[in-house]
Write a protein that holds these residues in place. Structure first.
Motif, PDB file in Angstrom:
ATOM      1  N   ARG A  54      38.027  -8.146  29.220  1.00  0.00           N
ATOM      2  CA  ARG A  54      37.313  -7.184  28.368  1.00  0.00           C
ATOM      3  C   ARG A  54      37.521  -7.494  26.895  1.00  0.00           C
ATOM      4  O   ARG A  54      36.610  -7.405  26.083  1.00  0.00           O
ATOM      5  CB  ARG A  54      37.774  -5.762  28.692  1.00  0.00           C
ATOM      6  N   PHE A  55      38.755  -7.809  26.541  1.00  0.00           N
ATOM      7  CA  PHE A  55      39.068  -8.225  25.176  1.00  0.00           C
ATOM      8  C   PHE A  55      39.959  -9.458  25.246  1.00  0.00           C
ATOM      9  O   PHE A  55      40.705  -9.636  26.202  1.00  0.00           O
ATOM     10  CB  PHE A  55      39.801  -7.116  24.413  1.00  0.00           C
ATOM     11  N   THR A  56      39.871 -10.289  24.194  1.00  0.00           N
ATOM     12  CA  THR A  56      40.636 -11.539  24.181  1.00  0.00           C
ATOM     13  C   THR A  56      41.808 -11.446  23.188  1.00  0.00           C
ATOM     14  O   THR A  56      41.921 -10.472  22.423  1.00  0.00           O
ATOM     15  CB  THR A  56      39.743 -12.700  23.731  1.00  0.00           C
ATOM     16  N   ALA A  57      42.615 -12.490  23.177  1.00  0.00           N
ATOM     17  CA  ALA A  57      43.730 -12.554  22.220  1.00  0.00           C
ATOM     18  C   ALA A  57      43.195 -12.527  20.789  1.00  0.00           C
ATOM     19  O   ALA A  57      43.847 -11.986  19.879  1.00  0.00           O
ATOM     20  CB  ALA A  57      44.540 -13.818  22.461  1.00  0.00           C
ATOM     21  N   ALA A  87      42.526 -16.399  25.916  1.00  0.00           N
ATOM     22  CA  ALA A  87      42.129 -16.938  24.615  1.00  0.00           C
ATOM     23  C   ALA A  87      40.610 -17.036  24.534  1.00  0.00           C
ATOM     24  O   ALA A  87      39.915 -16.973  25.545  1.00  0.00           O
ATOM     25  CB  ALA A  87      42.722 -18.326  24.454  1.00  0.00           C
ATOM     26  N   ASP A  88      40.094 -17.167  23.322  1.00  0.00           N
ATOM     27  CA  ASP A  88      38.731 -17.654  23.147  1.00  0.00           C
ATOM     28  C   ASP A  88      38.701 -18.488  21.876  1.00  0.00           C
ATOM     29  O   ASP A  88      39.685 -18.506  21.115  1.00  0.00           O
ATOM     30  CB  ASP A  88      37.699 -16.514  23.138  1.00  0.00           C
ATOM     31  N   SER A  89      37.592 -19.188  21.655  1.00  0.00           N
ATOM     32  CA  SER A  89      37.574 -20.150  20.550  1.00  0.00           C
ATOM     33  C   SER A  89      37.666 -19.462  19.182  1.00  0.00           C
ATOM     34  O   SER A  89      38.039 -20.086  18.191  1.00  0.00           O
ATOM     35  CB  SER A  89      36.323 -21.020  20.641  1.00  0.00           C
ATOM     36  N   LEU A  90      37.340 -18.156  19.125  1.00  0.00           N
ATOM     37  CA  LEU A  90      37.420 -17.440  17.836  1.00  0.00           C
ATOM     38  C   LEU A  90      38.858 -17.320  17.332  1.00  0.00           C
ATOM     39  O   LEU A  90      39.094 -16.996  16.166  1.00  0.00           O
ATOM     40  CB  LEU A  90      36.813 -16.036  17.971  1.00  0.00           C
TER      41      LEU A  90
END
Ligand code: ATP
Ligand code: MG
Length: 271
Positions: A54-57, A87-90
């Motif tokens: 739902r939400f990333t690091a 994680a995500d790339s952001l």
């Protein structure tokens, strides 16, 4: 709840594999574990394969409220013993931020976290804002090194980084160096391992992790290496068990985290 960062300032030495290996050792024992993936590459997230995120690091670092972190925790594909904040790339944009307020975001967000015996934070191979966040939130840090010259230099830099962040986190202590991908037939590897032991003594954690195809095979199948059936996988799993024992024996110091904030910079010049 013990919070452990896994770091090295050299890429590709096995930070993610050690993070996943320790999570797998915890998985095998039913030790409740959360993996926080602070690497924009997201390799640990790929292998932990959470069905729903739902939400990333990156969301957590942008808005470091404990309530948001609670919603970012996802059940991993490994089952209920291991959760993950993916994680995500952001995340990359947080690596460029290294001021004190940004360094403490993960720690602030983890303020209300409970229900885990172990939190493992995987980090990218640089001392940017992400690794600083990992170190500022942790009780201890594991440095991963391959037995090669460049990797040894990376290990020395990582130990320096722990010292540097110490001003922001008085409880932070190095757990030691895990030597990874050891090929005992290699003269160069044996030489570098001896060099590490001579230089760092007890900080070099035993046993070294051997270079075994099972590590890549298990990662490729998105399963813990502990569930992979091969002699190499068992060898790695036994070594990781020893490392998990060592980590879990680390005293959890929930005392003062850092010197009073007033008038302090990022801690860099305060040693
Ligand atoms: N003990 C091992 N035996 C064999 N292969 C290994 C071992 N440890 C890691 N590897 C492999 O080496 C490669 C790099 O490992 P890993 O991704 O864990 O390194 P990293 O330090 O996290 O890299 P990065 O700096 O890019 O985050 C991967 O393909 C991984 O499967
Ligand atoms: Mg990695």
């Amino acid at each position: 709840m013990l919070i452990v960062s896994v770091i090295s300032l050299k890429g590709g030495v096995g930070k993610t594999s050690v993070t996943l290996g320790l999570a797998g050792a915890a998985w095998e024992r039913g030790v409740r574990t959360l993996v926080v993936d602070l690497d924009p590459q997201g390799n640990a997230s790929t292998v932990l394969d959470p069905p729903e995120v739902r939400f990333t690091a990156s969301d957590v670092l942008s808005d470091p409220r404990p309530e948001l972190l609670a919603h970012a925790v996802a059940t991993s594909g490994w089952g209920p013993a291991v959760d993950v904040i993916a994680a995500d790339s952001l995340l990359e944009r947080h690596n460029a931020l290294a001021g004190r307020d940004t360094t403490l975001r993960l720690r602030v967000a983890m303020g209300g976290l409970s229900g885990y015996d172990l939190v493992l934070v995987d980090s990218p191979p640089s001392l940017g804002g992400l690794t600083r966040n990992a170190l500022a939130a942790s009780h201890t840090a594991v440095v991963v090194a391959e037995p090669s010259l460049f990797s040894l230099q990376g290990a020395a830099a990582a130990l320096d980084a722990i010292e540097m962040v110490h001003a922001d986190n008085l409880r932070l202590r190095p757990a030691g160096i895990i030597v990874n991908k050891l090929r005992t037939q290699s003269t160069e590897h044996r030489f570098r391992l001896d060099e590490l032991r001579t230089t760092y003594g007890d900080l070099v954690l035993e046993p070294p992790l051997p270079d075994r195809a099972a590590v890549q095979q298990a990662e490729g199948a998105c399963v813990p290496v502990q569930s992979w059936r091969s002699p190499g996988a068992r060898e790695i799993a036994d070594a990781l068990d020893d490392h998990l024992d060592h980590l879990l024996a680390h005293p959890v110091d929930d005392g003062p985290l850092g010197a009073p904030a007033a008038g302090r910079g990022n801690g860099r010049h305060r040693r």
